[in-house]
Design a protein around this motif. Structure first.
Motif, short mmCIF file in Angstrom:
data_model
loop_
_atom_site.label_atom_id
_atom_site.label_comp_id
_atom_site.label_asym_id
_atom_site.label_seq_id
_atom_site.Cartn_x
_atom_site.Cartn_y
_atom_site.Cartn_z
N ASP A 212 95.20 108.36 131.37
CA ASP A 212 95.42 107.13 132.14
C ASP A 212 94.21 106.21 132.01
O ASP A 212 93.10 106.67 131.83
N ARG A 213 94.43 104.90 132.16
CA ARG A 213 93.33 103.95 132.00
C ARG A 213 92.39 103.97 133.20
O ARG A 213 91.20 103.72 133.06
N GLY A 214 92.91 104.28 134.38
CA GLY A 214 92.09 104.24 135.58
C GLY A 214 91.79 102.81 135.98
O GLY A 214 92.29 101.85 135.38
N GLU A 215 90.96 102.65 137.00
CA GLU A 215 90.69 101.31 137.56
C GLU A 215 89.28 100.84 137.26
O GLU A 215 88.90 99.72 137.58
N ASN A 216 88.47 101.71 136.65
CA ASN A 216 87.03 101.45 136.61
C ASN A 216 86.50 100.85 135.32
O ASN A 216 85.35 100.44 135.25
N LEU A 217 87.33 100.85 134.27
CA LEU A 217 86.83 100.41 132.97
C LEU A 217 87.66 99.25 132.44
O LEU A 217 88.01 99.20 131.26
N ASN A 218 87.96 98.32 133.32
CA ASN A 218 88.87 97.24 132.93
C ASN A 218 88.30 96.34 131.85
O ASN A 218 89.05 95.64 131.16
N TRP A 219 86.98 96.33 131.67
CA TRP A 219 86.38 95.52 130.60
C TRP A 219 86.68 96.08 129.21
O TRP A 219 86.54 95.41 128.21
N TYR A 220 87.10 97.33 129.15
CA TYR A 220 87.41 97.95 127.86
C TYR A 220 88.86 97.68 127.49
O TYR A 220 89.77 98.01 128.24
N GLN A 221 89.07 97.02 126.34
CA GLN A 221 90.41 96.58 125.96
C GLN A 221 91.10 97.54 125.00
O GLN A 221 92.28 97.38 124.71
#
Lengths: 308, 429
Positions: free
Chosen positions: B195-204
């Protein structure tokens, strides 16, 4: 064959085709490198896959090895009947050696009459290896079955006493297998090491392989004992005070009656078994092998002593 | 047929890093989030975690296989793990990160198509990272993925991630590593694993699982030249079936390339040529083969062929040599002995061999070339062997199947060395 739609040059083998190709390669390496191998055939689903793989590897020729079964004398009669019929059907030689003979020779001594004979198979297997001079035994063990097996080699070396030394295994690189041994030593070869329980069932379905009836849902008298389902048989009778229940069950593994428990299931076809396996929440051995639950390191201990 | 629509085959990958990098936790997380861990296994590790006084379930316990390791709390050998995502099956080779275990890493790398190199976000690129990258590159793993783990401990900082990426690319360039991917993650929390999670949104970029699911399969990387080492010859000679009287099937696995019925082939070492009359698999006739497929070949002409011979396409001959220059990883406790004769197994062929020369040893930490007189366990060196019989070879960089060999000590039958054939052996016929 099951291929993805690609140009012929780029064709990718499906995961089952890849596993099949690897297993055939391993079987042929055993035949090419060893002078007197045997294939362990119990009538169980993993060894049924091995038989089909051996057919794919060696037909139209005969197998370059006999089939060998170590019989504890406590197997389900349906499985033994299946074993004999299957061996006759494919026209290969079947050698059966029994734990009871070892008991009569005095090489197997039970702690008490009720003790499971399962772990004593190791003694009978080593006696059969010595009697026939086998330098390799091909087995259907898989790395996903149990922790101690995850580090097992595909060609696994056993010393004169049949012992496996987990700290001193031969490095195994690429697909370059080393099945060399000196006289008296033995190689255990595991062609389906990289298969999971689901792979086995998918292969059985794809190849339309016949199985002993007890793999499919059927009604059977059982008792609940310490959280496990114990089938009620002549060898494993109900204890005083236990309530015998008639339950619809199937076996996920078949082996010695004293240590193989069924699971509750209404899967009466391979398709339904696959659906159940894909969504199951308990590991194959955890659910059905009473002998592994003794301790976390139970399997490793038995392997060191020469168990498969 | 179970999955007739999509099957992306099988991907073998390697994880390298130390216990401290969270490698076992990452594998545990992959298995856990892909639902490959079943209830009883989870309950066993939960109990063990509690016994050891831990607050949460320690996913790394899933990969600690043997009793000896559990006692020492380290991983001493390569362990294999399995999971599937419905369209692809994965085999993870879990190699220990400890310095002494170069040989284990080489072993695990030999069958891998992708390597996950773990970096602790707090520590950045370490000597160990360089060693792992060097070995992964040496053993020819086509896809390298640097996973910057423990992002939770650096406040999920993009700047820190970029800094580590720059450091890594600096030395990767020096090693000749051209293709490498980077991903930030937290194996502990599960961010960017499945899952992408909520903490690394800068990573595309893709999550780890997405990368694993879309990495091209190993079979696409194989060299085009057809190489078919013969494993076994089938001559049924069944008196009851005269149709099989002249049957000669040459059994083996397609190491690279492919072949079709009607193609011209040459057999080595005899050099005799024929055409492919039929291709069989378990009694069924095939028109052609896929790479890595195990098949039986029947030829139009009666040629004497035995195990150890190689069938190739006419006009695509490999090089032939009795002097073998190779990069070797020494695997055994007893050193490589100049005075002794060893056995080299290459494809299905084996020959006696003696060490002719050690050109240099590579220090896997500094990557310096050093002059040495002998090789000890875990040493990596460029050497030359003299061979009793010729081998038919390709450079390892071009073809893993015909570029790799193992060295066997005949007194113990142990596998004592792993070799990768160098380009300098190769000539154009």
């Amino acid at each position: 064959m099951l291929f993805t739609a690609l140009k012929p040059q780029q064709r990718i083998l499906s995961h089952l085709d890849w596993l099949e190709a690897e297993a055939i390669h391993i079987l042929r390496e055993v035949a090419g490198q060893c002078s007197n191998p045997a294939l362990l055939f119990s009538g169980g689903k993993d060894s049924i896959c091995l038989l089909r793989l051996a057919e794919k590897a060696f037909r139209p020729g005969r197998f370059p090895f006999p089939l060998l079964h170590i019989d504890t004398g406590h197997n389900y009669p349906e499985v033994i009947a299946f074993r004999d019929r299957k061996a006759a059907e494919i026209g290969e030689r079947l050698i059966v050696r029994s734990v009871e003979d070892s008991m009569q020779r005095g090489t197997v001594v039970l702690k008490h009459t009720g003790e499971s004979r399962n772990k004593h198979q190791s003694v009978t297997l080593l006696e059969a290896i010595e009697e026939h001079g086998f330098d390799a035994c091909i087995g259907g063990a898989r790395r996903d079955e149990e922790k101690a097996r995850a580090k097992e080699r595909i060609m696994s070396f056993r010393d004169e006493f049949g012992q496996w030394d987990p700290k001193n295994q031969r490095p195994e690189l690429w697909n370059l297998y080393n099945a060399r041994s000196h006289k008296g030593e033995n190689i255990r070869a595991f062609p389906i090491s990289n298969w999971t329980e689901l792979d086995v069932w998918q292969y059985i379905e794809r190849e339309n392989l016949e199985l002993p009836s007890i793999y499919f849902a059927h009604n059977r008298p059982i008792v609940y004992r310490q959280g496990s389902i114990v089938p009620v048989t002549d060898i494993t009778p109900a204890k005083a005070g236990e309530e015998i229940i008639d339950l619809q069950v199937r076996f996920r593994t078949v082996g010695d009656i004293t240590c193989t428990a069924p699971v509750i299931s209404n899967a009466d076809s391979i398709e339904k078994i696959i659906a159940e396996t894909a969504t199951t929440t308990i590991t194959e051995r955890g659910a059905t092998r009473l002998d592994d639950q003794a301790s976390e390191a139970a399997m490793e201990q038995r392997k060191k002593e020469g168990y498969f | 047929m179970t999955h007739p629509i999509e099957d992306h085959g099988l991907l073998r990958l390697l994880t390298c890093g130390s216990v401290d990098d969270g490698k076992s936790t990452l594998i545990g997380r992959l298995l856990f989030d892909s639902k490959a861990i079943l209830a009883d296994t989870l309950s066993a590790i939960t109990k063990t975690s509690q016994r050891r006084g831990m607050q949460e379930v320690d996913l790394s316990l899933l990969t600690d296989g043997l009793q000896a390791e559990r006692e020492q709390g380290i991983t001493i050998d390569v362990a294999y793990r399995y999971f599937t995502t419905g369209t692809r099956k994965f085999i993870i080779a879990d190699a220990p990160g400890h310095e002494q275990y170069t040989r284990n890493m080489v072993t695990a790398a030999s069958t891998a198509n992708l390597a996950i190199i773990l970096v602790d976000a707090r520590k950045g690129v370490l000597t160990q990272t360089r060693r792992h990258s060097y070995l992964a590159h040496l053993v020819g793993i086509p896809h390298l993925l640097v996973a910057v783990n423990k992002m939770d401990l650096v406040e999920f900082s993009q700047a820190r991630f970029e800094e580590i990426k720059r450091d890594y690319l600096d030395f990767a360039g020096q090693l000749g590593i051209r293709e490498v991917q980077f991903i930030p993650l937290s194996a502990l929390n599960g961010d960017m694993v499945v899952d992408r999670g909520e903490n690394l949104n800068w990573y595309q970029g893709q999550t780890l699982m997405e990368i694993l699911e879309t990495t091209p399969s190993a079979q696409r990387r194989h060299a085009a030249a057809f190489r078919f080492p013969v494993q076994y010859v089938c001559r049924p000679q069944d008196a009851s079936n005269p149709a099989l009287h002249d049957y000669r099937g040459f059994m083996g696995r397609v190491e690279s390339g492919s072949i079709a019925v009607g193609d011209s082939v040459t057999v080595l070492p005899s050099g005799l040529s024929s055409t492919v009359k039929a291709i069989e698999l378990g009694g069924a006739a095939l028109a052609d083969t896929a790479t890595e497929q195990s098949v039986t070949l029947l030829l139009a002409d009666e040629i004497d062929i035995s195990r150890g011979d190689m069938i190739v396409k006419t006009g695509e001959l490999p090089s032939q040599t009795k002097q073998l220059a190779a990069t070797v990883c020494w695997l055994a406790e007893s050193p490589l002995d100049r005075a002794r004769t060893y056995l080299i197994r290459h494809t299905t062929r084996a020959t006696k061999a003696k060490l002719a020369e050690i050109a240099y040893r590579v220090d896997v930490n500094s990557l310096e070339k050093q002059a040495v007189n002998q090789l000890a366990m875990n040493d990596i060196a460029n050497v030359t062997f003299k061979l009793a019989q010729p081998l038919f070879i390709d450079a390892y960089a071009d073809n893993r199947g015909t570029g790799a060999f193992i060295v066997i000590d005949e007194s113990t039958n142990n596998t004592v060395g792993a070799g990768m054939i160098l380009q300098e052996n190769i000539y154009v016929a």
